[in-house]
Design a protein around this motif. Structure first.
Motif, mmCIF file in Angstrom:
data_model
loop_
_atom_site.group_PDB
_atom_site.id
_atom_site.type_symbol
_atom_site.label_atom_id
_atom_site.label_comp_id
_atom_site.label_asym_id
_atom_site.label_seq_id
_atom_site.Cartn_x
_atom_site.Cartn_y
_atom_site.Cartn_z
ATOM 1 N N ALA A 39 0.835 -1.208 0.000
ATOM 2 C CA ALA A 39 0.000 0.000 0.000
ATOM 3 C C ALA A 39 0.869 1.258 0.000
ATOM 4 C CB ALA A 39 -0.938 -0.005 1.201
ATOM 5 N N GLU A 42 2.365 1.766 -3.394
ATOM 6 C CA GLU A 42 1.345 2.316 -4.301
ATOM 7 C C GLU A 42 1.155 3.810 -4.042
ATOM 8 O OE1 GLU A 42 -1.330 -1.766 -4.741
ATOM 9 O OE2 GLU A 42 -1.944 -0.230 -3.301
ATOM 10 N N ARG A 43 1.026 4.204 -2.779
ATOM 11 C CA ARG A 43 0.839 5.620 -2.413
ATOM 12 C C ARG A 43 2.012 6.482 -2.879
ATOM 13 N NH1 ARG A 43 -0.709 3.560 2.437
ATOM 14 N NH2 ARG A 43 1.262 4.116 3.410
ATOM 15 N N ILE A 47 4.668 1.580 -7.304
ATOM 16 C CA ILE A 47 3.783 0.673 -8.049
ATOM 17 C C ILE A 47 2.689 1.545 -8.645
ATOM 18 C CG2 ILE A 47 2.168 -1.262 -7.909
ATOM 19 C CD1 ILE A 47 3.834 -2.294 -5.511
ATOM 20 N N THR A 48 2.616 1.559 -9.975
ATOM 21 C CA THR A 48 1.678 2.471 -10.633
ATOM 22 C C THR A 48 0.478 1.768 -11.246
ATOM 23 O OG1 THR A 48 2.967 2.365 -12.671
ATOM 24 C CG2 THR A 48 3.483 4.165 -11.140
ATOM 25 N N TYR A 50 -1.466 -2.457 -12.145
ATOM 26 C CA TYR A 50 -1.460 -3.910 -12.269
ATOM 27 C C TYR A 50 -2.199 -4.219 -13.558
ATOM 28 C CZ TYR A 50 -0.433 -3.774 -7.271
ATOM 29 O OH TYR A 50 0.141 -3.529 -6.053
#
Length: 152
Positions: A39, A42-43, A47-48, A50
């Protein structure tokens, strides 16, 4: 980003459907800890997205080409990029140093579609010319690019 984060990213690049429990076993943390780290990644924009990787041949897109675009003098690069973005056959677009301003990776089903696409690109405002190279086959692509050596 520490070594555990890098390993989690690598595991997700290999298989984004991997469970938190499986990743936790591989990195030596609990499942909730891995979930928190994912998480945070992602924030923080590490990780941009999936997505599912699809076999292009299986969906009728068996021709891959690289198209270099030379812009005209005075062309607005952002306008050219926005026009390219609207063309669904373009899978990737790179702004380049050198004679060509953009390099596109495109996929189509037939050579006639590639010819039509090249003609469309040449008609875009700001495009002065194109150079097309057709791939005979793909040996590999989409290699994960996470570095595990601690370097940025």
């Amino acid at each position: 980003m520490d070594d555990i984060d890098r390993r989690i990213v690598q595991l997700l690049q290999e298989n984004a459907r991997r469970s938190y429990a499986e990743m936790a076993r591989q990195v030596g943390l609990t499942s909730p800890s891995v979930q928190e780290r994912v998480a945070k990644l992602e924030r923080n924009g590490v990780i941009t997205a999936y997505r599912a990787e699809v076999n292009p041949d299986a969906v009728g897109l068996g021709i891959t080409a690289l198209i270099g675009i030379v812009t005209t003098a005075g062309a607005e690069y952002s306008d050219v990029a926005e026009a390219i973005e609207e063309i669904h056959e373009v899978e990737s677009c790179y702004f380049m140093a050198g004679q060509e301003s953009y390099l596109l990776k495109v996929r189509v089903g037939e050579m006639a579609e590639l010819e039509h696409l090249v003609n469309r690109l040449n008609r875009l405002p700001g495009v002065g010319g194109t150079r097309t190279t057709v791939a005979l086959s793909t040996k590999w692509e989409a290699r994960p690019h996470t570095r595990l050596d601690g370097e940025p």
